[in-house]
Design a protein around this motif. Structure first.
Motif, mmCIF file in Angstrom:
data_model
loop_
_atom_site.group_PDB
_atom_site.id
_atom_site.type_symbol
_atom_site.label_atom_id
_atom_site.label_comp_id
_atom_site.label_asym_id
_atom_site.label_seq_id
_atom_site.Cartn_x
_atom_site.Cartn_y
_atom_site.Cartn_z
ATOM 1 N N ASN A 164 44.880 17.478 33.471
ATOM 2 C CA ASN A 164 45.493 17.637 32.499
ATOM 3 C C ASN A 164 46.015 18.818 31.348
ATOM 4 N N TRP A 165 45.746 20.337 32.117
ATOM 5 C CA TRP A 165 45.581 20.953 30.538
ATOM 6 C C TRP A 165 45.038 21.366 30.586
ATOM 7 N N PRO A 166 43.724 21.741 30.285
ATOM 8 C CA PRO A 166 42.452 22.596 29.576
ATOM 9 C C PRO A 166 42.470 23.419 29.246
ATOM 10 N N LEU A 167 42.646 24.154 27.658
ATOM 11 C CA LEU A 167 42.850 24.680 27.136
ATOM 12 C C LEU A 167 41.787 26.307 28.262
ATOM 13 N N ALA A 168 40.948 26.765 28.331
ATOM 14 C CA ALA A 168 40.453 27.356 29.162
ATOM 15 C C ALA A 168 41.025 27.734 30.254
ATOM 16 N N LEU A 169 41.978 26.488 31.388
ATOM 17 C CA LEU A 169 42.659 26.883 32.391
ATOM 18 C C LEU A 169 43.500 27.337 31.964
ATOM 19 N N ALA A 170 44.411 26.846 31.141
ATOM 20 C CA ALA A 170 45.596 27.425 30.324
ATOM 21 C C ALA A 170 45.387 28.634 30.518
ATOM 22 N N VAL A 171 44.635 29.056 30.010
ATOM 23 C CA VAL A 171 44.965 30.484 29.138
ATOM 24 C C VAL A 171 43.960 31.071 29.961
ATOM 25 N N ALA A 172 43.292 31.055 30.518
ATOM 26 C CA ALA A 172 42.750 31.989 32.625
ATOM 27 C C ALA A 172 44.465 31.985 33.481
ATOM 28 N N HIS A 173 44.801 31.297 32.985
ATOM 29 C CA HIS A 173 45.845 31.511 33.750
ATOM 30 C C HIS A 173 46.823 32.089 33.871
ATOM 31 N N ASN A 174 47.218 32.398 32.006
ATOM 32 C CA ASN A 174 47.794 33.600 31.676
ATOM 33 C C ASN A 174 46.698 34.757 31.598
ATOM 34 N N GLY A 175 46.007 34.676 32.111
ATOM 35 C CA GLY A 175 45.107 36.146 32.293
ATOM 36 C C GLY A 175 45.106 36.045 33.745
ATOM 37 N N CYS A 176 45.303 35.664 34.665
ATOM 38 C CA CYS A 176 45.353 36.336 35.863
ATOM 39 C C CYS A 176 46.462 36.537 36.131
ATOM 40 N N ALA A 177 47.880 35.705 35.183
ATOM 41 C CA ALA A 177 49.133 36.638 35.619
ATOM 42 C C ALA A 177 49.448 38.202 35.181
ATOM 43 N N ALA A 178 48.165 38.282 33.968
ATOM 44 C CA ALA A 178 48.159 39.765 33.484
ATOM 45 C C ALA A 178 47.778 40.603 34.295
ATOM 46 N N LEU A 179 46.441 39.872 35.064
ATOM 47 C CA LEU A 179 45.817 40.897 36.527
ATOM 48 C C LEU A 179 46.809 40.983 37.407
ATOM 49 N N LEU A 180 47.214 39.809 37.733
ATOM 50 C CA LEU A 180 47.874 40.543 38.979
ATOM 51 C C LEU A 180 49.676 41.319 38.646
ATOM 52 N N VAL A 181 50.148 41.386 36.855
ATOM 53 C CA VAL A 181 50.571 43.149 36.530
ATOM 54 C C VAL A 181 50.243 43.689 37.152
ATOM 55 N N LEU A 182 48.735 43.977 36.950
ATOM 56 C CA LEU A 182 47.964 45.065 37.018
ATOM 57 C C LEU A 182 47.862 45.993 38.339
ATOM 58 N N LEU A 183 48.017 44.688 39.254
ATOM 59 C CA LEU A 183 47.982 45.655 40.454
ATOM 60 C C LEU A 183 48.702 45.508 41.320
ATOM 61 N N LEU A 184 50.138 44.556 40.869
ATOM 62 C CA LEU A 184 50.771 45.486 41.893
ATOM 63 C C LEU A 184 51.313 46.775 40.942
ATOM 64 N N THR A 185 51.159 47.150 39.534
ATOM 65 C CA THR A 185 51.465 48.141 39.091
ATOM 66 C C THR A 185 50.687 48.715 39.844
ATOM 67 N N MET A 186 49.406 49.142 39.702
ATOM 68 C CA MET A 186 48.590 50.178 40.901
ATOM 69 C C MET A 186 49.128 50.159 42.205
ATOM 70 N N LEU A 187 49.538 48.930 42.962
ATOM 71 C CA LEU A 187 49.757 49.177 44.128
ATOM 72 C C LEU A 187 51.726 50.229 44.277
ATOM 73 N N ASN A 188 51.942 49.802 42.986
ATOM 74 C CA ASN A 188 53.527 50.633 42.448
ATOM 75 C C ASN A 188 53.235 51.757 42.638
ATOM 76 N N TYR A 189 52.670 52.179 42.069
ATOM 77 C CA TYR A 189 51.553 53.746 41.628
ATOM 78 C C TYR A 189 51.692 54.276 42.393
#
Length: 375
Positions: free
Chosen positions: A329-354
């Motif tokens: 039921n969407w606890p705050l900590a997990l919802a924030v972590a969901h955003n953080g993990c999306a940011a981590l995926l952006v980082l990793l894919l950017t590094m891969l592209n580089y």
């Protein structure tokens, strides 16, 4: 007030700059780039916390709080607003959350100015000494970063002044992720990299497509969050017990409208929220397939196996967090972590592209060298 706000932004930046100064890394500019990247990642996480705690209007004006540099000075106005609407958007806690988010954003802005200033100083020194300037030392990317962060700041201001209009808030999120990707690229080009198998050049297009698909999903996720559609489907894998629930895509995906309203000014119907949530879920399958396939291919390339492993691990973690948020039921900590993990995926894919780009450049250099040797 503006001077006080500027001082707070400088203080945040000075904390980061002190870490750069105390670092044992001989290349302080490289360290500054990585520290700025780290602080930007933190800013995105705190921005998610701000949005998910409904603190975006904790201070309903911009850039200060009721015309003051901090909530302490605005305590009387905040208390009055809270007394008038106890469950409204303005409370003491929300005001502090919103202002801390702004202080962090100002600190990132100062660090980007420092990155640009140092890059131009080094470039001008190299020209004066008639020394060859490597492409990695070009000041144009840091300069573009400054313009980009100013645009991001403008959308941050409009987020408040336009009362959390969903399309503005979603663009603000996308620009934050874009800033993170640009800083990751800048930090990557300042750092040494292990040799990568030339087979990585075949990953340039898949890696770029994966990053683009991920940004589409982040936009959909932002649209879910900004429209408060997270609880529109409380079961999984179905929605309301069926695979195709009643949905209103027309109102759900009308971009220019006020929060919670249709373009005509009526209250947004629940089927519109269902359509928003359902679309985010379905597109998650596309992202999983694309990013998972790219990660599997990357893990087979010498020099990129670690990147592929991290990418696959981050993808699995993001799926687990997404599923858990629905079941719990969407606890705050997990919802924030969901955003953080999306940011981590952006980082990793950017590094891969580089790195895939580096492999392609290496191939061109080898081809030119071979041609010159033959001549």
């Amino acid at each position: 007030m503006l001077i006080q706000l500027a001082i707070k932004g400088l203080l945040v930046a000075l904390l980061a700059l002190s870490a750069v100064w105390a670092s044992r890394d001989d290349n302080k500019y490289r360290k500054l780039a990585w520290v700025t990247l780290f602080l930007t990642f933190d800013l995105i996480m705190f921005g998610a916390f701000t949005r998910l705690t409904d603190s975006g209007l904790g201070c309903p004006d911009w850039p200060g709080c009721y015309g003051h540099a901090n909530p302490l000075q605005a305590h009387a106005q905040i208390s009055e607003a809270e007394a008038a609407m106890p469950n409204g958007p303005v409370t003491v806690a929300k005001a502090w959350i919103e202002m801390i988010h702004r202080y962090l954003a100002m600190g990132v802005g100062v660090l980007i100015i420092a990155l640009m200033a140092v890059a131009w100083r080094n470039w001008m020194r190299a020209r004066k000494m008639q020394v060859a300037i490597p492409a990695t030392s070009s000041p144009w990317l840091p300069s573009f970063l400054l313009a980009f962060v100013c645009l991001q700041g403008a959308f941050g201001a409009w987020t408040v002044t336009m009362k959390l209009q969903p399309v503005i808030v979603t663009i603000h999120l996308l620009l934050g992720m874009g800033l993170l990707a640009l800083l990751a690229w800048l930090a990557a080009r300042q750092s040494p990299h292990a040799p990568v198998d030339l087979a990585a050049r075949s990953l340039r297009l898949p890696a770029a497509v994966a990053l683009a698909v991920l940004f589409c999903q982040i936009a959909l996720g932002g649209w879910v969050s900004t429209n408060y559609a997270a609880l529109a489907c409380s079961d999984l894998p179905t929605c309301h017990g069926v695979w195709l629930p009643e949905m209103d895509f027309n109102n759900g995906f009308t971009l220019w409208r006020h929060l919670g309203k249709t373009a005509d000014g009526d209250f947004l119907p629940f089927p519109a929220l269902t359509a928003i949530h359902w679309t985010h879920r379905v597109f998650a399958l596309v992202v999983t397939a694309m990013v998972g396939w790219v990660a599997w291919r990357v893990m087979k390339v010498a020099g990129l196996r670690k990147t592929g492993t991290w990418l696959l691990a981050a993808l699995v973690l993001q799926i687990l967090i997404g599923v858990s948020t629905v079941y719990l039921n969407w606890p705050l900590a997990l919802a924030v972590a969901h955003n953080g993990c999306a940011a981590l995926l952006v980082l990793l894919l950017t590094m891969l592209n580089y790195k895939a780009g580096l492999a392609a450049v290496s191939r061109k250099v080898d081809h030119v060298s071979a041609s010159l040797s033959a001549a």
